[in-house]
Design a protein around this motif. Sequence first.
Motif, PDB file in Angstrom:
ATOM      1  N   LEU A 395       0.969  -1.289   0.099  1.00  0.00           N
ATOM      2  CA  LEU A 395       0.081   0.083   0.102  1.00  0.00           C
ATOM      3  C   LEU A 395       0.805   1.085  -0.143  1.00  0.00           C
ATOM      4  O   LEU A 395       0.467   2.370  -0.346  1.00  0.00           O
ATOM      5  CB  LEU A 395      -0.886  -0.039   1.403  1.00  0.00           C
ATOM      6  CG  LEU A 395      -2.418  -0.868   1.154  1.00  0.00           C
ATOM      7  CD1 LEU A 395      -2.878  -1.203   2.211  1.00  0.00           C
ATOM      8  CD2 LEU A 395      -3.206  -0.197   0.021  1.00  0.00           C
ATOM      9  N   PHE A 428      -7.346  -6.524   2.139  1.00  0.00           N
ATOM     10  CA  PHE A 428      -6.512  -5.111   2.541  1.00  0.00           C
ATOM     11  C   PHE A 428      -6.170  -5.209   3.935  1.00  0.00           C
ATOM     12  O   PHE A 428      -6.867  -5.656   4.904  1.00  0.00           O
ATOM     13  CB  PHE A 428      -7.282  -3.815   2.558  1.00  0.00           C
ATOM     14  CG  PHE A 428      -7.863  -3.530   1.114  1.00  0.00           C
ATOM     15  CD1 PHE A 428      -7.218  -3.237  -0.190  1.00  0.00           C
ATOM     16  CD2 PHE A 428      -9.269  -3.581   0.779  1.00  0.00           C
ATOM     17  CE1 PHE A 428      -7.630  -3.032  -1.397  1.00  0.00           C
ATOM     18  CE2 PHE A 428      -9.769  -3.438  -0.372  1.00  0.00           C
ATOM     19  CZ  PHE A 428      -9.087  -2.962  -1.604  1.00  0.00           C
ATOM     20  N   ILE A 466      -4.656   2.219  -4.824  1.00  0.00           N
ATOM     21  CA  ILE A 466      -4.106   0.772  -4.894  1.00  0.00           C
ATOM     22  C   ILE A 466      -4.861   0.255  -5.928  1.00  0.00           C
ATOM     23  O   ILE A 466      -4.321  -1.095  -6.412  1.00  0.00           O
ATOM     24  CB  ILE A 466      -4.285   0.380  -3.265  1.00  0.00           C
ATOM     25  CG1 ILE A 466      -3.344  -0.994  -3.357  1.00  0.00           C
ATOM     26  CG2 ILE A 466      -5.685   0.114  -2.932  1.00  0.00           C
ATOM     27  CD1 ILE A 466      -1.823  -0.747  -3.441  1.00  0.00           C
TER      28      ILE A 466
END
Length: 477
Positions: A395, A428, A466
Amino acid sequence: MTEAVEYDVVVLGAGPTGENVADRVRAGGLSTAVVEGELVGGECSYWACMPSKALLRPVITRADARRVPGVRQAVQGPLDADAVLAHRDEYASHWKDDGQVAWLDSTGARFYRGRGKLHGPRTVVVEGPEGEHHVLKARHAVAVCTGSRALLPDLPGLAGAKAWTSREATSAHAVPDRLAVVGGGVVGVEMATAWRALGSRVTLLVRGDGLLPRMEPFVGEHVADALAEAGVDVRLNTDVSAVVRDGGTGPVTLVLGDGDRIEADEVLFATGRAPRTDDIGLDTVGLESGRWLTVDDSCRVEGSEWLYAVGDVNHRALLTHQGKYQARIAGAAIVARSQGVPLLETDRWGAHAATADTAGAPQVVFTDPEVGAVGLSLAEAQAAGHRVRAVDQDLTSVAGAGLYADGYRGRARMVVDLDREVLLGVTFVGPGVGELLHSATIAVVGEVPIDRLWHAVPSYPTISEIWLRLLEAYRQG
């Protein structure tokens, strides 16, 4: 026998799932009774979602602020534990359900407070708090929405040790000096995060070799590292063999599998869930008490024309938002069947099929860093026989991460079905990623082709960029 009162639908359990079933069938014109022996609003309102997130929000806010230049100097002190606990109490409505009862009444449903049990087909018997007795008959459906409870292991000494479960962990009114947490799942890591930040010396004991084992392995690694940095003593591959607490008061001692001992002031066992079906009369309708209930996609119990099991009790997805989703599906199905409307059992995405439970149930873990995941992990996709490819990105590759926090750390993964070029899962881990999850949920559940996702342009400079990095990596092969 008390004379029976007839309703179109009887709902057993008034947590978020039961409330939503009642609301949907009432909106469809069906008379409805709702039975609840505890607080209207259920586990989520008083012992799970709301109080736990009220405890965690100040923790995450302070952690985020400490990563931003110009702000970190102002937030170096400890959290005001009394203020945090008072805020938590407000979000748990001080464990009073007056507001929830008023809302339920506003739907037109009839509320019965008391212990409800099935008593043969389409019949529920209610024992009220003052000994009153009610017999309710359902013309069309009985919906079991009784949820789940904490599952404690069978350990010597545990029964008399007054150990915490998730309920005590989210409702405690004082910060223990030393807290032992047994279990590395969502409840374990969230409560370790909260109580460590509030001042407890926390030891986290996990049987396996990683945290959050149902998610991608890198998730548990990030969370474990962060907990350790925060001062939590994280011990993996550690078994608890016994619990010692004389008279259920004073310090508690955990005896570990290797003979070592840990002493704490309180111990939380976060070791799984069991269905609240052990004392609701399932045996009177030919079902086994204490078991999860198997249902079809409309949440109707297999082999029954009238019995539904909605939310945790069917073990499809033990999440509040999924239970509410199932309630919308089940409510629509009950109304349709009451009107003689044939349901299209093959309609995968129809209004009467809770397919999102398996296609893409999203979940956020409110630790620091946050975790957001939807759909299948890489291992799950491979086990299901899909031909897949995992695409990973750090990230920190996007400008929004650096702006969000100095020293930002996080990772993203999408699991791509190579035959259809759609996403089967997205994960994530990193500060603030919970707000990225719905975009991933839409992509997974909507089966949006990769070629179309390429034209969903993320705003700059945000962490959502992202998505561009993931798609670029996939296209570059």
